[in-house]
Write an enzyme that holds these catalytic residues in place. Structure first.
Site, PDB file in Angstrom:
ATOM      1  N   GLU A   1     -21.960  15.812  -1.199  1.00  0.00           N
ATOM      2  CA  GLU A   1     -21.290  14.822   0.176  1.00  0.00           C
ATOM      3  C   GLU A   1     -20.318  16.305   0.336  1.00  0.00           C
ATOM      4  O   GLU A   1     -20.351  16.750   1.044  1.00  0.00           O
ATOM      5  CB  GLU A   1     -20.393  13.966   0.385  1.00  0.00           C
ATOM      6  CG  GLU A   1     -21.793  12.713   0.204  1.00  0.00           C
ATOM      7  CD  GLU A   1     -21.505  11.244   1.141  1.00  0.00           C
ATOM      8  OE1 GLU A   1     -20.553  10.798   0.191  1.00  0.00           O
ATOM      9  OE2 GLU A   1     -21.989  11.136   1.676  1.00  0.00           O
TER      10      GLU A   1
ATOM     11  N   GLN B   1     -18.862  -0.084  -1.076  1.00  0.00           N
ATOM     12  CA  GLN B   1     -19.875  -1.956  -0.743  1.00  0.00           C
ATOM     13  C   GLN B   1     -19.605  -2.662  -1.233  1.00  0.00           C
ATOM     14  O   GLN B   1     -19.488  -3.974  -0.934  1.00  0.00           O
ATOM     15  CB  GLN B   1     -21.354  -1.153  -1.189  1.00  0.00           C
ATOM     16  CG  GLN B   1     -22.680  -2.599  -0.753  1.00  0.00           C
ATOM     17  CD  GLN B   1     -23.634  -1.835  -0.805  1.00  0.00           C
ATOM     18  OE1 GLN B   1     -24.580  -2.408  -0.060  1.00  0.00           O
ATOM     19  NE2 GLN B   1     -23.944  -0.837  -1.481  1.00  0.00           N
TER      20      GLN B   1
ATOM     21  N   ASN C   1       0.723  -1.111  -0.601  1.00  0.00           N
ATOM     22  CA  ASN C   1      -0.430  -0.046   0.161  1.00  0.00           C
ATOM     23  C   ASN C   1       0.976   0.951  -0.018  1.00  0.00           C
ATOM     24  O   ASN C   1       1.796   1.498   0.661  1.00  0.00           O
ATOM     25  CB  ASN C   1      -0.430  -0.037   1.240  1.00  0.00           C
ATOM     26  CG  ASN C   1      -2.072   0.856   1.002  1.00  0.00           C
ATOM     27  OD1 ASN C   1      -3.009   0.922   0.169  1.00  0.00           O
ATOM     28  ND2 ASN C   1      -2.280   1.623   2.446  1.00  0.00           N
ATOM     29  N   LYS C   2       0.013   2.328  -0.597  1.00  0.00           N
ATOM     30  CA  LYS C   2       1.347   3.438  -0.435  1.00  0.00           C
ATOM     31  C   LYS C   2       1.559   3.660   0.628  1.00  0.00           C
ATOM     32  O   LYS C   2       2.078   4.614   0.923  1.00  0.00           O
ATOM     33  CB  LYS C   2      -0.170   4.395  -1.215  1.00  0.00           C
ATOM     34  CG  LYS C   2       0.915   5.760  -1.721  1.00  0.00           C
ATOM     35  CD  LYS C   2      -0.074   6.874  -2.377  1.00  0.00           C
ATOM     36  CE  LYS C   2       0.353   8.001  -2.654  1.00  0.00           C
ATOM     37  NZ  LYS C   2      -0.445   8.799  -4.007  1.00  0.00           N
TER      38      LYS C   2
END
Lengths: 416, 416
Positions: free
Chosen positions: A174, A317, A43-44
């Site tokens: 959002e 999801q 992962n970064k």
């Protein structure tokens, strides 16, 4: 463990610790001995970030540590963590190239998420801010404050107070809701009169949240407008420069355009020769690359076609469900059994519109809004914490005390 | 009041509500009826700002409302307040031109403070931040945070973490001390490792606080270095661009140069035809313009020569003493008496170096440092609050509850 035995073990490399990657790593970790696999998670950052919550730190609402979890708290010690950026995958040689090292694999899981899609709109990439990471969210927040401060000192004030969000999908809506509540709080800190500020949300489609339930989409537009958001619907962004944005026929001076209007699969996939559709790799119903049997691709990085041949949207999801499914499929695959087809179970969606409002559609057919939707949004969040870290993480989340990231954390010491 | 009588009254216009202007306005306000004068106070903002404390909000330490006081709380109703920027003075016609109006005067007091002096250094003006106002201080703070955020997102990171203060006079030293304490607190909020950050303070003279007591100057350099400030002394800044600063022979990449290295009188004076020395108007020992008998110039806007023919430095202490003296002189002048010569009483100076350290020289000969100097700095501040607003303002200052500025405050309603 003696050397001979170690050589028997297969190397599973997982790229990306997003929603799908973490679930996969956690599931495989429990099966590592049974399946004789060595697992590496690349992962970064040394943390998982909650990409679906990034509008909150962008709007000054949540602190960075509230939208991320250190990987060392999520992943067991039998998974080797590697901090690095994937620059290329070489599926023929079964190798992953990071900036400073090379990883060989027998089986590869790709969950590298998405990149912004700019649709070739002139100047958009160069002159807009994406909301794709915690660091990007922090930059958006501070750049808005920078515009407010400059408004009081710079001689040329053109466009300094026009904040434009490109795209009114879930992320755009959002973010608009969040900024709509934050700007009235932050503007007075810089002595900027609120009536000089424009918060514009532009969407090429004729409604906000295109494709979502029509009634809720109307309701959302209403809520946003009540928060002072100017909606420009059905007009595409045609050009962005350092000084203005062209929305349809209107040129609006602006120093701050945030682009949420499109995503594509992480470009590494296309660059590495996978067959892709808008950057999302083609996979079969078992989540397996159509190009390489030993490569599995989940989440935003792949495009899964449902029974009607339509691609599923890039959502957390779906990535999480695919991660869960992939663990089962890999267990079968590695033990010579037939893998199952993935099916998406739509548990519904809830969009928060600022800290105190939300709309959603749950169990496939029930519209919710207002307090119940805000509550449901929290349920979704705590459910996610439960899946990731069980009850302890839920409790820490409820107490506002998620584990803090230590940036100096040295994986090689801890995870061997 | 009947019209005839009103015409008898002389118009006194005071330009600038800095340390000198406020004291003058307050003093004259009490004498207004006795002297038959109408007083107008012109200021850019509807508040007085504590320019000597601006390094604190620049370093994220104090909120804006802690370094300013609404003029309506300082000035009695018999003084007309005008919010405006002086663009030109026309002493022949006895008029002051603001951006949108003209004010006629019989007697003029100029306390317009100073502007930065760039000494013709290429690119310095265009590519540096001054620390001359609360708005400028807020911009410095947010631009530093912007550099930290960009360091985590931008591909080119050159110079983003090199913060350079030009000048190690009082302002430069106080700012360096403040930033030296703030950066270790703010960097982690952006996940920026502190060891990548450089805080450089460059001064052309061979010591910090040139002209100040040698021993204290050495002590100050030591304190700054302990806070991680890199001092570059005896090397002039030769050029500033958007990407680097040339200090002596060294080119340092930097996106953030703050210039505190020189001040000159407000350019309005020179532009309006007053005879000036580095922009500071020449005055006689009575604080009267050498060009116009009915114009008095105090504080940084004028240069007062002491008994040895040396110009006094531009400090708040001198401006306040000149304001007090000017009130007495104007009373004499308006009642046909001989005015007195101004003499400066040096009460000492204290420089804060971050929130928890300070050095100073008091009563002309006593060196102080550490806790006692920090305490003395507070005494100086509360003494200033006492002079400006009596015991009530001191109490509010002690309670951290200075009157808040209402930006919409409409003078014409309140002060007629």
């Amino acid at each position: 463990m003696n050397q001979e035995k170690q050589q028997d073990r297969k190397r599973v490399v997982i790229l990306g610790a997003g929603y799908g990657g973490v679930i996969t790593a956690q599931g495989l970790s429990k099966l590592a001995n049974k399946l004789h696999i060595d697992i590496t998670l690349v992962n970064k950052h040394n943390y998982h970030q909650m990409v679906t919550k990034l509008h909150e730190p962008a709007g000054g609402h949540l602190d960075g540590d509230e939208v991320r979890i250190p990987l060392s708290k999520l992943i067991d010690d039998n998974v080797k963590l590697v901090k690095g950026v994937v620059s290329r995958i070489n599926p023929e040689e079964q190798k992953v190239l990071l900036e400073d090292q090379e990883l060989a694999y027998d089986y590869l899981v790709i969950g590298l998420g998405s990149d912004p899609e700019y649709f070739g709109i002139p100047g958009l990439k160069e002159n807009s801010y994406p909301l794709r990471s915690l660091n990007a969210a922090r930059l958006i927040k501070v750049q808005i404050e920078s515009c407010l401060a400059k408004y009081k000192t710079d001689e040329c004030k053109d466009g300094l107070l026009n904040f434009v969000i490109g795209g009114a999908g879930f992320t755009g809506v959002e973010l608009a809701g969040e900024l709509g509540e934050w700007l009235p709080k932050v503007a007075p800190k810089y002595d900027v009169p609120l009536d000089k500020i424009r918060l514009i949300c532009a969407e090429a489609a004729p409604t906000v949240m295109p494709g979502f339930d029509e009634e809720l989409s109307k309701k959302t537009a209403e809520i946003l407008q009540n928060k002072g958001v100017e909606l420009k619907l059905g007009v595409p962004i045609k050009e962005v420069t350092a000084d203005y944005v062209q929305i349809g026929e209107e040129q609006i001076p602006s120093k701050m355009v945030i682009w949420t209007g499109g995503v594509r699969g992480n470009t590494v996939l296309e660059d590495s020769g996978f067959s892709t559709q808008r950057g999302r790799a083609n996979i079969n119903e078992k989540l397996q690359s159509i190009n390489y049997d030993n490569v599995f691709i989940i989440g935003d990085s792949s495009i899964f076609l449902d029974e009607n041949g339509r691609g599923l949207p890039p959502t957390a999801q779906i990535a999480m469900q695919q991660g869960e499914h992939l663990v089962k499929n890999l267990e079968k695959y590695l033990t010579g059994k037939e893998m199952d087809a993935f099916t998406f179970v739509n548990r519904g969606v809830v969009a928060s519109i600022g800290p105190s409002d939300a709309v959603g559609m749950v169990f496939g057919k029930y519209r919710i809004e207002g307090k119940i939707a805000v509550w449901m949004k929290k349920v979704v969040h705590y459910r996610y914490l439960y899946i990731f870290g069980g009850l302890p993480l839920v409790v820490r989340g409820l107490m506002g005390n998620l584990p803090k990231v230590n940036l100096k954390e040295n994986y090689t010491t801890q995870n061997g």
